[in-house]
Scaffold this motif. Structure first.
Motif, mmCIF file in Angstrom:
data_model
loop_
_atom_site.group_PDB
_atom_site.id
_atom_site.type_symbol
_atom_site.label_atom_id
_atom_site.label_comp_id
_atom_site.label_asym_id
_atom_site.label_seq_id
_atom_site.Cartn_x
_atom_site.Cartn_y
_atom_site.Cartn_z
ATOM 1 N N GLU A 1 6.655 -4.064 -6.569
ATOM 2 C CA GLU A 1 8.044 -3.780 -6.237
ATOM 3 C C GLU A 1 8.210 -2.357 -5.696
ATOM 4 O OE1 GLU A 1 10.819 -5.576 -5.999
ATOM 5 O OE2 GLU A 1 9.554 -7.316 -6.356
ATOM 6 N N LEU A 2 7.382 -1.429 -6.156
ATOM 7 C CA LEU A 2 7.403 -0.080 -5.595
ATOM 8 C C LEU A 2 6.724 -0.044 -4.225
ATOM 9 C CD1 LEU A 2 6.498 2.035 -8.767
ATOM 10 C CD2 LEU A 2 8.719 1.911 -7.634
ATOM 11 N N THR A 3 5.592 -0.711 -4.123
ATOM 12 C CA THR A 3 4.804 -0.672 -2.886
ATOM 13 C C THR A 3 5.555 -1.268 -1.708
ATOM 14 O OG1 THR A 3 2.764 -0.868 -4.182
ATOM 15 C CG2 THR A 3 2.605 -1.346 -1.839
ATOM 16 N N ARG A 4 6.339 -2.295 -1.944
ATOM 17 C CA ARG A 4 6.942 -3.030 -0.839
ATOM 18 C C ARG A 4 7.963 -2.229 -0.046
ATOM 19 N NH1 ARG A 4 11.734 -6.264 -2.875
ATOM 20 N NH2 ARG A 4 11.201 -7.835 -1.329
ATOM 21 N N TRP A 5 8.351 -1.049 -0.567
ATOM 22 C CA TRP A 5 9.298 -0.200 0.156
ATOM 23 C C TRP A 5 8.597 0.817 1.053
ATOM 24 C CZ3 TRP A 5 13.885 -2.219 0.134
ATOM 25 C CH2 TRP A 5 14.259 -3.022 -0.941
ATOM 26 N N THR A 6 7.283 0.745 1.151
ATOM 27 C CA THR A 6 6.524 1.662 1.997
ATOM 28 C C THR A 6 6.934 1.516 3.461
ATOM 29 O OG1 THR A 6 4.645 1.263 0.519
ATOM 30 C CG2 THR A 6 4.178 2.369 2.609
ATOM 31 N N PRO A 7 7.077 2.626 4.199
ATOM 32 C CA PRO A 7 7.350 2.507 5.632
ATOM 33 C C PRO A 7 6.148 1.934 6.383
ATOM 34 C CG PRO A 7 6.957 4.804 5.039
ATOM 35 C CD PRO A 7 7.031 4.037 3.757
ATOM 36 N N THR A 8 6.411 1.047 7.317
ATOM 37 C CA THR A 8 5.378 0.488 8.181
ATOM 38 C C THR A 8 5.907 0.418 9.601
ATOM 39 O OG1 THR A 8 6.138 -1.760 7.665
ATOM 40 C CG2 THR A 8 4.289 -0.923 6.375
ATOM 41 N N SER A 9 5.018 0.247 10.547
ATOM 42 C CA SER A 9 5.406 0.173 11.949
ATOM 43 C C SER A 9 6.367 -0.998 12.157
ATOM 44 C CB SER A 9 4.163 -0.004 12.823
ATOM 45 O OG SER A 9 4.506 -0.141 14.187
ATOM 46 N N ALA A 10 7.587 -0.702 12.615
ATOM 47 C CA ALA A 10 8.610 -1.727 12.855
ATOM 48 C C ALA A 10 8.826 -2.622 11.629
ATOM 49 C CB ALA A 10 8.264 -2.582 14.075
ATOM 50 N N ASN A 11 8.573 -2.051 10.442
ATOM 51 C CA ASN A 11 8.823 -2.772 9.187
ATOM 52 C C ASN A 11 7.990 -4.048 9.053
ATOM 53 O OD1 ASN A 11 10.270 -2.810 6.681
ATOM 54 N ND2 ASN A 11 11.555 -4.453 7.464
ATOM 55 N N VAL A 12 6.778 -4.070 9.635
ATOM 56 C CA VAL A 12 6.025 -5.331 9.700
ATOM 57 C C VAL A 12 5.403 -5.754 8.368
ATOM 58 C CG1 VAL A 12 5.599 -5.178 12.162
ATOM 59 C CG2 VAL A 12 3.948 -4.148 10.575
ATOM 60 N N GLN A 13 5.098 -4.800 7.469
ATOM 61 C CA GLN A 13 4.645 -5.119 6.102
ATOM 62 C C GLN A 13 3.476 -6.108 6.058
ATOM 63 O OE1 GLN A 13 8.213 -6.000 3.543
ATOM 64 N NE2 GLN A 13 9.317 -5.648 5.460
ATOM 65 N N PRO A 14 2.331 -5.767 6.641
ATOM 66 C CA PRO A 14 1.231 -6.734 6.696
ATOM 67 C C PRO A 14 0.373 -6.817 5.444
ATOM 68 C CG PRO A 14 0.599 -4.735 7.822
ATOM 69 C CD PRO A 14 2.034 -4.543 7.401
ATOM 70 N N MET A 15 0.550 -5.881 4.488
ATOM 71 C CA MET A 15 -0.332 -5.863 3.327
ATOM 72 C C MET A 15 -0.039 -7.014 2.381
ATOM 73 S SD MET A 15 -1.086 -2.791 0.593
ATOM 74 C CE MET A 15 -0.265 -3.459 -0.859
ATOM 75 N N ARG A 16 -1.098 -7.568 1.816
ATOM 76 C CA ARG A 16 -1.009 -8.612 0.797
ATOM 77 C C ARG A 16 -1.910 -8.206 -0.373
ATOM 78 N NH1 ARG A 16 2.314 -9.208 4.181
ATOM 79 N NH2 ARG A 16 2.637 -11.018 5.542
ATOM 80 N N VAL A 17 -1.644 -8.730 -1.561
ATOM 81 C CA VAL A 17 -2.429 -8.364 -2.739
ATOM 82 C C VAL A 17 -2.792 -9.610 -3.541
ATOM 83 C CG1 VAL A 17 -2.523 -7.007 -4.860
ATOM 84 C CG2 VAL A 17 -1.237 -6.147 -2.913
ATOM 85 N N LEU A 18 -4.046 -9.688 -3.940
ATOM 86 C CA LEU A 18 -4.484 -10.681 -4.915
ATOM 87 C C LEU A 18 -4.875 -9.931 -6.179
ATOM 88 C CD1 LEU A 18 -5.420 -13.546 -5.804
ATOM 89 C CD2 LEU A 18 -7.663 -12.955 -4.878
ATOM 90 N N PHE A 19 -4.196 -10.209 -7.294
ATOM 91 C CA PHE A 19 -4.539 -9.601 -8.574
ATOM 92 C C PHE A 19 -5.548 -10.495 -9.292
ATOM 93 C CE2 PHE A 19 -0.236 -7.668 -8.027
ATOM 94 C CZ PHE A 19 -0.638 -6.331 -8.062
#
Length: 202
Positions: free
Chosen positions: A43-61
């Protein structure tokens, strides 16, 4: 000119927790890490700025013994013991088809998706750059959640992709051990590059 907005600074203790006194953990205690704590990190990570808000990161715990058993052969030998000791391990990846989300995450210019459909090189460079921004913030989010992070680059990325991400568009970027520090968790603090060598003024 409009009025300036005064942003609040983090206090000294918060800066120490996230930056100046935070350390990369090399061993972890048996204390479990809950699903709620892992969700808090995201929930903290998802507010990170990215190019044009594209948010490409995914996480497997990876949290189960079976999951760690699958992961271990793909870690460098020097990283296996600490990965095994961590109560949670994050495989940080990026989605090669991140552009499909553009109409949702960048609705002011949804047609940008079409530009990336055929531009594979641009899609890869933009996706990897923005995911790297998110990955750095992910480490800080672990610290902000009161946990220690152990980010690692010693792993077989294609092997992890085949083991965990077969049939998906995810590509491994980084592996991060997460938990409470264990016995002798820190190496001696290493020097930082001198500011006069790292900072210039124009």
């Amino acid at each position: 000119m409009g009025e300036s907005i005064n942003l609040e600074k983090l206090d000294q203790r918060s800066r120490e927790i996230i930056f100046t006194k935070a350390r990369t953990a090399n061993s972890f205690a048996d204390t479990p890490v809950s699903d709620e704590e892992l969700r808090d990190i995201w929930e903290l990570t998802r507010w990170t700025p990215t190019s044009a808000n594209v948010q490409p990161m995914r996480v497997l715990f990876v949290r189960t013994p079976a999951g760690k058993e699958r992961l271990a052969p793909h870690m460098a030998e020097g990283n296996r013991a600490k990965t095994d000791s961590a109560p949670a391990v994050a495989i940080v990846a990026y989605d090669n088809e991140w552009h499909e989300e553009i109409p949702n995450v960048f609705p002011i210019f949804p047609q940008m998706r079409d530009d990336y459909v055929a531009d594979l090189d641009g899609r890869h460079s933009t996706g990897r750059f923005s995911a790297a921004l998110q990955a750095g913030a992910f480490i800080l989010a672990v610290r902000a959640a009161g946990l220690a992070a152990g980010p690692m680059g010693g792993f077989d990325g294609p092997g992890i992709d085949a083991e965990f991400f077969g049939g998906t568009n995810w590509t491994t970027l980084m592996v991060v051990n997460i938990g409470h520090p264990g016995e002798d968790p820190w190496f001696e603090r290493l020097p930082r590059v001198d500011v006069n060598k790292a900072v210039a003024w124009a």
